[in-house]
Motif scaffolding. Structure first.
Motif, PDB file in Angstrom:
ATOM      1  N   LEU A  69       6.004  -3.515  -3.693  1.00 18.39           N
ATOM      2  CA  LEU A  69       5.251  -3.965  -2.518  1.00 18.39           C
ATOM      3  C   LEU A  69       4.283  -5.070  -2.921  1.00 18.39           C
ATOM      4  O   LEU A  69       3.963  -5.948  -2.129  1.00 18.39           O
ATOM      5  N   TRP A  85      10.197  -5.795  -8.458  1.00 13.57           N
ATOM      6  CA  TRP A  85      10.024  -6.844  -7.456  1.00 13.57           C
ATOM      7  C   TRP A  85      11.382  -7.350  -6.975  1.00 13.57           C
ATOM      8  O   TRP A  85      11.614  -7.486  -5.780  1.00 13.57           O
ATOM      9  N   VAL A  89      15.164  -2.723  -3.360  1.00 11.58           N
ATOM     10  CA  VAL A  89      16.022  -1.876  -2.533  1.00 11.58           C
ATOM     11  C   VAL A  89      16.820  -0.899  -3.396  1.00 11.58           C
ATOM     12  O   VAL A  89      16.881   0.304  -3.096  1.00 11.58           O
TER      13      VAL A  89
ATOM     14  N   LEU B 399      10.199   0.723   4.223  1.00 14.37           N
ATOM     15  CA  LEU B 399      10.860   0.008   3.136  1.00 14.37           C
ATOM     16  C   LEU B 399      11.299   0.959   2.031  1.00 14.37           C
ATOM     17  O   LEU B 399      12.415   0.867   1.525  1.00 14.37           O
ATOM     18  N   THR B 403      15.280   0.103   2.861  1.00 14.45           N
ATOM     19  CA  THR B 403      15.692  -1.135   3.522  1.00 14.45           C
ATOM     20  C   THR B 403      15.018  -2.292   2.796  1.00 14.45           C
ATOM     21  O   THR B 403      13.906  -2.124   2.298  1.00 14.45           O
ATOM     22  N   SER B 404      15.661  -3.439   2.798  1.00 17.74           N
ATOM     23  CA  SER B 404      14.984  -4.581   2.196  1.00 17.74           C
ATOM     24  C   SER B 404      14.062  -5.202   3.230  1.00 17.74           C
ATOM     25  O   SER B 404      14.259  -5.045   4.434  1.00 17.74           O
ATOM     26  N   ARG B 405      13.059  -5.903   2.727  1.00 20.48           N
ATOM     27  CA  ARG B 405      12.107  -6.555   3.637  1.00 20.48           C
ATOM     28  C   ARG B 405      12.826  -7.510   4.578  1.00 20.48           C
ATOM     29  O   ARG B 405      12.550  -7.553   5.772  1.00 20.48           O
ATOM     30  N   ARG B 544       9.685 -12.452   1.400  1.00 20.61           N
ATOM     31  CA  ARG B 544      10.182 -11.882   0.151  1.00 20.61           C
ATOM     32  C   ARG B 544       9.240 -12.141  -0.995  1.00 20.61           C
ATOM     33  O   ARG B 544       9.288 -11.474  -2.023  1.00 20.61           O
ATOM     34  N   ARG B 545       8.427 -13.172  -0.847  1.00 19.99           N
ATOM     35  CA  ARG B 545       7.618 -13.631  -1.965  1.00 19.99           C
ATOM     36  C   ARG B 545       6.201 -13.086  -1.961  1.00 19.99           C
ATOM     37  O   ARG B 545       5.513 -13.188  -2.962  1.00 19.99           O
ATOM     38  N   ARG B 546       5.759 -12.558  -0.841  1.00 20.51           N
ATOM     39  CA  ARG B 546       4.324 -12.241  -0.829  1.00 20.51           C
ATOM     40  C   ARG B 546       4.070 -10.748  -0.987  1.00 20.51           C
ATOM     41  O   ARG B 546       4.961  -9.932  -0.789  1.00 20.51           O
ATOM     42  N   ASP B 547       2.823 -10.436  -1.349  1.00 19.51           N
ATOM     43  CA  ASP B 547       2.414  -9.038  -1.441  1.00 19.51           C
ATOM     44  C   ASP B 547       2.343  -8.442  -0.049  1.00 19.51           C
ATOM     45  O   ASP B 547       1.953  -9.112   0.899  1.00 19.51           O
ATOM     46  N   LEU B 548       2.699  -7.180   0.061  1.00 22.91           N
ATOM     47  CA  LEU B 548       2.457  -6.497   1.336  1.00 22.91           C
ATOM     48  C   LEU B 548       0.996  -6.067   1.374  1.00 22.91           C
ATOM     49  O   LEU B 548       0.440  -5.692   0.353  1.00 22.91           O
TER      50      LEU B 548
END
Ligand SMILES: Nc1ncnc2c1ncn2[C@@H]1O[C@H](COP(=O)(O)OP(=O)(O)O)[C@@H](O)[C@H]1O
Ligand SMILES: [Mg+2]
Lengths: 324, 551
Positions: A69, A85, A89, B399, B403-405, B544-548
């Motif tokens: 995350l 990262w 999944v 997630l 599931t993928s983001r 896909r690149r950033r922090d949640l």
């Protein structure tokens, strides 16, 4: 032996292949905040690993990096042999997660939320396990999530995670909000996971919980791992508390190197002893003609005090100052 | 010995317990809420303080002499002009300030109402839903103190807004009584909507639903006032059902009368009493109805791809869809009554994109474009619901379930897009049905429904902008809302304010041909469609690149 020695022995003992999680020199910064600062962690397969630290130490941040995350600022992390990262999944298919503070969709029922959180699981075995866990945790799955108390929301998370058939269970302060009865059931379920050969990473700031459940422990403070090893290894760094009754002169005791904080109250003695010095102390006690003796094994509280003692004391002092 | 069991009366540093009243702690709560909303109130007030004089200035430039004003007054024979502005009082002599009152007033009232709704929900149901009210009620605070504190803060906000309006008009040379009335009426109308919101907040457990209900009532008030004034340009019996009419019926700057404001005041009092009575009948955190037991496990539909998004978004979409459909019917049925009015008025094109040779068609097309701001706002709100989910930590849960983001966000986008697209078709159908009812010509049904389809690329583009911003940075998402507000402004008032084409072209909606009256142009639609796809890709790649955000 020192703390680092212990950490090193554990580190070299578990190679990458038999560890479910390997974290090396992990750093995570949020703007100017360094939440993780050169953090190392190894979670051996088939064991329950405790992840202990006070609030704000970086436990949740580390776990969120492991879940993919958050992206690590530097250092490496490997979960089930994959990079969290880029392979989030694939990893999530083999991992279950219990957050510390579960926030559910308010207008879904608990049962629906469990199913949404375990979307990948199918089959009769899963349904059976789900039903069994709902019953054990005494959850009413037909209630809307918004009507649940914190403890009940936490149960939803626990049922969802425990009902999944995966290799690795990551739990971030999972028992917050649970009552002691439910905590006991949780302890029991974690023991079942271990008996089943599953790997568990369990973060906590509660010492007793980690002590009860974990094979190995990593202690984190201010984003750094400060200690890690098996409970037995860590206990050698700590002191036991001895309470004894004897009318003899306690002077020889006080003279011993490993004895600290000796308190004499009539014929009752109370002191702490370095566990390493215990075999020197026992003969002295015998010579003193002790009539009653209890030795309290070190709790993880001692470990905490070794690392955070100053801070905790300072914290309570300033809190006290504010109060008065 | 005896000293130690005496009650500890002396060594406490606390004041003696004060007698508890339902309002205990009011002062500190007002300060707390004021502190929380201070910035919002200042921003609203400053915006009004700047925009009111600026709009008046723009009108001064556009209508320099009586001739221009008289031409302008002629437009008010057009029902759609009355619908979009206000009742027409200065029939004898249309002065500049009569025009200001006529055209600006409604658009001062609406922001005041929106501000009041948002602030009221934030400090009532919002606090309650978040569980903070429980914290406050556990302090030595009276039972009514939090609600009264919320109302005081909203009243202060409305007073500030009213004062800004009065100041803004006085600066531009408005006469004193009229300027005062304008400010006071706005503040009171804001309070009417604050009180309506306070009632709405009793019915639902969710802040979002409460503001949706209150804003829906505002839309209804807008329509009722509009239709009512179309029936009689000075206000008919129907107009009086709308709080917006009470303010406009003061005939400010024409023939000022104060008593309609008493209606507003009475409504505020009655609604607040109602809200108080309702709140008495429920528990903290609950709605009026006890929640019933729900399903034991999730249906396959909920677990299907995009199922969660469908479940979370569809309810409000449906409510808005029904509301907008009714609007579409009502507006559409106005179309034919225009023809008689408009034929003698060549100047109509200045006010709205209405063509002389095809009044019904161009009016319907314009109505459809105005209504499309609904789906535009809803697709942005639906996409940005992901942001809420992320902040609440629920996105992480979905997630980790596997599931993928990218998949989750894409499905979410598609679900919202599909639902807004259906709503758009429904709007076209509604306008078509309305026009058909008025003209007896069934061809309108198909024409308008087809016309609605032309908006789909633009609607997708708005959603894609929201998704791209969401993916790039959570803090940027308000830019998507700014674009929606700007679009609404351009669509409703672009011609009226006489804005340059460059400014209008910033709004993607402005590039959609006004079907069925205008020529179909495929290129802008294609460009917007491609733009939407590109932005979706950008958004997903960035996500896909950033922090949640932490949950
Ligand atoms: N998104 C964030 N932005 C800024 N600081 C953060 C963020 N998340 C965590 N932190 C900071 O990082 C530190 C570690 O937090 P956390 O991992 O939540 O601790 P723990 O779970 O051990 O209580 C804290 O100082 C916290 O304030
Ligand atoms: Mg934490």
């Amino acid at each position: 032996m020192t703390a680092t020695d212990t950490a090193d022995t554990t580190g070299s003992a578990s190679t990458t292949s038999d560890a479910a999680v390997v974290v090396r020199s992990l750093t995570k910064t949020f703007g100017t905040t360094r939440a993780l600062d050169g953090f190392d962690l190894t979670v051996p397969r088939g064991q329950v690993t405790g992840f202990l630290g006070p609030n704000g130490a970086g436990k949740s941040t580390a776990i969120r990096v492991l879940l993919g995350l958050l992206r690590a600022s530097s250092g490496s992390a490997e979960v089930l042999g994959m990079d969290p990262w880029s392979h989030a999944v694939q990893i999530h298919q083999r991992l279950a997660y219990v957050p510390g503070d579960t926030n559910l969709w308010p207008n879904l029922t608990g049962g629906e939320a469990i199913d949404v959180l375990t979307r990948g699981e199918k089959g009769a075995a899963h349904r059976r396990r789900r039903g069994e866990l709902i019953e054990r945790f005494e959850l009413d799955p037909r209630k809307r999530s918004r009507t649940y108390s914190k403890g009940n929301r936490q149960k939803v998370s626990l049922v969802a995670a425990l009902s999944r058939d995966v290799d690795l269970y990551i739990m971030d302060e999972p028992t917050s909000g649970l009552d002691p009865l439910m905590e006991a059931i949780f302890t029991d379920e974690v023991a079942r996971l271990r008996a089943d050969g599953r790997t568990v990473l369990l973060s906590s700031h509660i010492l007793a919980e980690v002590e009860k459940l974990c094979d190995t422990v990593t202690i984190i403070r201010a984003g750094k791992d400060v200690e890690s090893g098996t409970l037995v290894q860590l206990r050698h760094l700590t002191r036991s508390t001895v309470a004894a009754t004897s009318s003899a002169d306690p002077a020889p005791l006080a003279a011993l190197d490993g004895v600290h904080d000796l308190v004499i109250d009539g014929d009752r003695l109370r002191f702490d002893v370095d566990d390493a010095a215990l075999h020197d102390v026992l003969p002295v006690l015998t010579r003193m003609g002790v009539t009653a003796l209890t030795i309290t094994p070190p709790s993880l509280e001692d470990l905490f005090l070794r690392h955070y003692g100053d801070d905790l004391a300072a914290g309570s002092r300033s809190a006290g100052a504010e109060d008065s | 010995m005896s000293t130690s069991i005496r009650p500890p009366s002396r060594h406490t540093h606390r004041a003696d317990p004060v007698a508890a009243s339902p309002l205990t702690g009011l002062g500190s709560l007002v300060r707390l809420y004021g502190r929380i909303s201070r910035r919002a109130i200042i921003v609203w007030t400053l915006a009004v303080l700047v925009l009111v004089p600026a709009s008046i200035l723009a009108m001064e430039e556009a209508y320099p002499d009586q001739g221009a004003l008289d031409a302008r007054a002629m437009l008010l024979d057009n029902p759609s002009a009355v619908m979009m502005t206000g009742p027409y009082f200065a029939t004898e002599h249309y002065t500049f300030w009569a025009m200001v009152a006529n055209e600006l007033f409604l658009y001062i009232l609406i922001p005041a109402a929106i501000m009041s709704v948002l602030l009221t929900v934030r400090h009532t149901r919002g606090e309650e839903e978040a569980g903070r009210l429980e914290l406050i009620r556990a302090l030595p605070a009276g039972r009514l103190a939090p609600a009264v504190a919320a109302l005081i803060v909203v009243s202060l906000a409305n007073l500030a807004l009213g004062a800004a309006i009065t100041a803004g008009t006085l600066v531009m040379g408005g006469e004193i009584a009229g300027s005062l009335a304008l400010g006071l009426a706005t503040a009171l109308t804001g309070m009417v909507f604050a009180s309506l919101t306070a009632v709405a907040a009793q019915f639902t457990e969710h802040a979002g639903t409460a503001s949706g209900m209150a804003l829906g009532l505002l839309a209804l008030a807008f329509m009722v006032r509009g239709v009512g004034d179309v029936i009689d340009r000075q206000g008919s019996w129907l107009s009086w059902f709308s709080p917006l009419a009470w303010a406009q019926q003061t005939r400010v700057f024409v023939d000022l009368r104060w008593w309609p404001l008493l209606v507003s005041l009475a409504a505020v009092i009655a609604l607040l009493v109602l809200a108080g009575a309702l709140s008495h009948r429920r528990d903290v955190g609950a709605g009026l109805r006890a929640a019933s037991a729900g399903p034991r496990s999730a249906s396959p539909a909920l677990l299907a791809r995009g199922g969660l998004a469908r479940r979370l978004v569809t309810g409000s979409m449906l409510a808005w869809g029904i509301g907008l459909f009714l609007f579409a019917l009502a507006f559409g049925s106005l179309a034919s009554s225009l023809t008689d009015f408009i034929e003698e008025m060549p100047a109509i094109g200045e006010f709205a994109p209405i063509a002389m040779d095809d009044v019904t068609g161009s009016f319907s097309a314009f109505v459809l474009m105005m209504l499309t701001t609904g789906p535009v706002a809803l697709i942005v709100s639906g996409v940005l619901r992901m942001r809420t989910e992320e902040f609440a930590g629920r996105l992480a849960g979905a997630l980790v379930a596997g599931t993928s983001r990218v998949r989750l966000a894409l499905m979410w986008f598609l679900v919202v897009l599909l639902e807004t697209a259906l709503m758009q078709v429904l709007l076209g159908l509604g306008v078509g049905l309305g026009v058909w009812a008025a003209t007896d010509d069934t061809a309108w049904i198909g024409d308008m429904t087809a016309a609605a389809l032309a908006y789909l690329p633009a609607i997708a583009l708005y959603g894609a902008v929201a998704l791209a911003l969401y993916g790039l940075n959570l803090r940027l998402t308000s830019v998507a809302w700014a674009l929606v507000v700007y679009t609404a402004l351009i669509t409703f008032l672009g011609d009226l304010l006489g804005l340059p084409d460059g400014a209008k072209d910033v709004s993607p909606l402005n590039h959609v041909p006004l079907l069925p009256s205008a020529e179909f142009e495929g290129v802008p639609l294609l460009v917007m469609g491609v733009g939407a796809v590109v932005l979706v890709v950008v958004g997903l790649a960035a996500l896909r690149r950033r922090d949640l955000a932490a949950g």
